[in-house]
Design a protein around this motif. Structure first.
Motif, PDB file in Angstrom:
ATOM      1  N   THR A  77       0.790  -1.278  -0.107  1.00 51.54           N
ATOM      2  CA  THR A  77       0.094   0.140  -0.023  1.00 51.54           C
ATOM      3  C   THR A  77       0.828   1.268  -0.022  1.00 51.54           C
ATOM      4  O   THR A  77       0.612   2.141  -0.716  1.00 51.54           O
ATOM      5  N   PHE A  78       1.881   1.093   0.825  1.00 52.57           N
ATOM      6  CA  PHE A  78       2.782   2.356   1.221  1.00 52.57           C
ATOM      7  C   PHE A  78       4.016   2.525   0.101  1.00 52.57           C
ATOM      8  O   PHE A  78       4.577   3.635  -0.104  1.00 52.57           O
ATOM      9  N   ALA A  79       4.462   1.592  -0.614  1.00 53.12           N
ATOM     10  CA  ALA A  79       5.324   1.582  -1.440  1.00 53.12           C
ATOM     11  C   ALA A  79       5.475   2.652  -2.607  1.00 53.12           C
ATOM     12  O   ALA A  79       6.310   3.301  -3.016  1.00 53.12           O
ATOM     13  N   PRO A  80       4.032   2.671  -3.375  1.00 49.42           N
ATOM     14  CA  PRO A  80       4.095   3.682  -4.202  1.00 49.42           C
ATOM     15  C   PRO A  80       3.886   5.096  -3.700  1.00 49.42           C
ATOM     16  O   PRO A  80       4.230   5.744  -4.526  1.00 49.42           O
ATOM     17  N   LEU A  81       3.825   5.364  -2.530  1.00 49.78           N
ATOM     18  CA  LEU A  81       3.927   6.635  -1.949  1.00 49.78           C
ATOM     19  C   LEU A  81       5.188   7.278  -1.550  1.00 49.78           C
ATOM     20  O   LEU A  81       5.329   8.379  -1.460  1.00 49.78           O
ATOM     21  N   VAL A  82       5.992   6.247  -1.472  1.00 49.98           N
ATOM     22  CA  VAL A  82       7.546   6.676  -1.212  1.00 49.98           C
ATOM     23  C   VAL A  82       7.961   7.687  -1.901  1.00 49.98           C
ATOM     24  O   VAL A  82       8.562   8.662  -1.577  1.00 49.98           O
ATOM     25  N   PRO A  83       7.953   7.584  -3.425  1.00 45.36           N
ATOM     26  CA  PRO A  83       8.519   8.518  -4.180  1.00 45.36           C
ATOM     27  C   PRO A  83       7.884   9.981  -4.101  1.00 45.36           C
ATOM     28  O   PRO A  83       8.446  11.027  -4.344  1.00 45.36           O
ATOM     29  N   LEU A  84       6.450   9.866  -3.771  1.00 47.54           N
ATOM     30  CA  LEU A  84       5.491  11.109  -3.623  1.00 47.54           C
ATOM     31  C   LEU A  84       6.024  11.785  -2.160  1.00 47.54           C
ATOM     32  O   LEU A  84       5.946  13.251  -2.206  1.00 47.54           O
ATOM     33  N   LEU A  85       6.580  11.089  -1.451  1.00 47.82           N
ATOM     34  CA  LEU A  85       7.059  11.772   0.061  1.00 47.82           C
ATOM     35  C   LEU A  85       8.406  12.513   0.064  1.00 47.82           C
ATOM     36  O   LEU A  85       8.804  13.274   0.589  1.00 47.82           O
ATOM     37  N   LYS A  86       9.027  12.528  -0.974  1.00 50.40           N
ATOM     38  CA  LYS A  86      10.212  13.206  -1.325  1.00 50.40           C
ATOM     39  C   LYS A  86      10.172  14.828  -1.748  1.00 50.40           C
ATOM     40  O   LYS A  86      11.083  15.400  -1.383  1.00 50.40           O
ATOM     41  N   ARG A  87       8.987  15.080  -2.252  1.00 50.29           N
ATOM     42  CA  ARG A  87       8.667  16.449  -2.443  1.00 50.29           C
ATOM     43  C   ARG A  87       7.941  17.119  -1.226  1.00 50.29           C
ATOM     44  O   ARG A  87       6.760  16.665  -0.824  1.00 50.29           O
ATOM     45  N   PRO A  88       8.143  18.330  -0.969  1.00 49.22           N
ATOM     46  CA  PRO A  88       7.449  18.771   0.381  1.00 49.22           C
ATOM     47  C   PRO A  88       5.801  19.049   0.128  1.00 49.22           C
ATOM     48  O   PRO A  88       5.077  18.898   1.062  1.00 49.22           O
TER      49      PRO A  88
END
Length: 68
Positions: free
Chosen positions: A27-38
């Motif tokens: 569930t959260f693996a696709p969200l990891v790249p999104l968390l790099k942008r503030p």
């Protein structure tokens, strides 16, 4: 007849933990790249917090725990 019964029963908690952990990772693996942008980090955190507040207020109103 019951030779491996308790061994089999004690495997179920490990199986449950494995399934739940796999669900969270997928569930959260696709969200990891999104968390790099503030900007997206703030948006995702805001969405998470607002959904948690909504769920809490809805359940408290449904169960009559407090007057809103």
């Amino acid at each position: 007849m019951f030779d491996g019964f308790w061994d089999n029963v004690f495997r179920y908690p490990r199986y449950l933990i494995t399934i739940v952990l796999g669900l969270f990772i997928n569930t959260f693996a696709p969200l990891v790249p999104l968390l790099k942008r503030p900007v997206t980090l703030i948006a995702i955190l805001g969405l998470f917090v607002s959904s948690l507040v909504f769920l809490t207020l809805t359940l408290r109103a449904m169960l009559g725990l407090s007057t809103i």
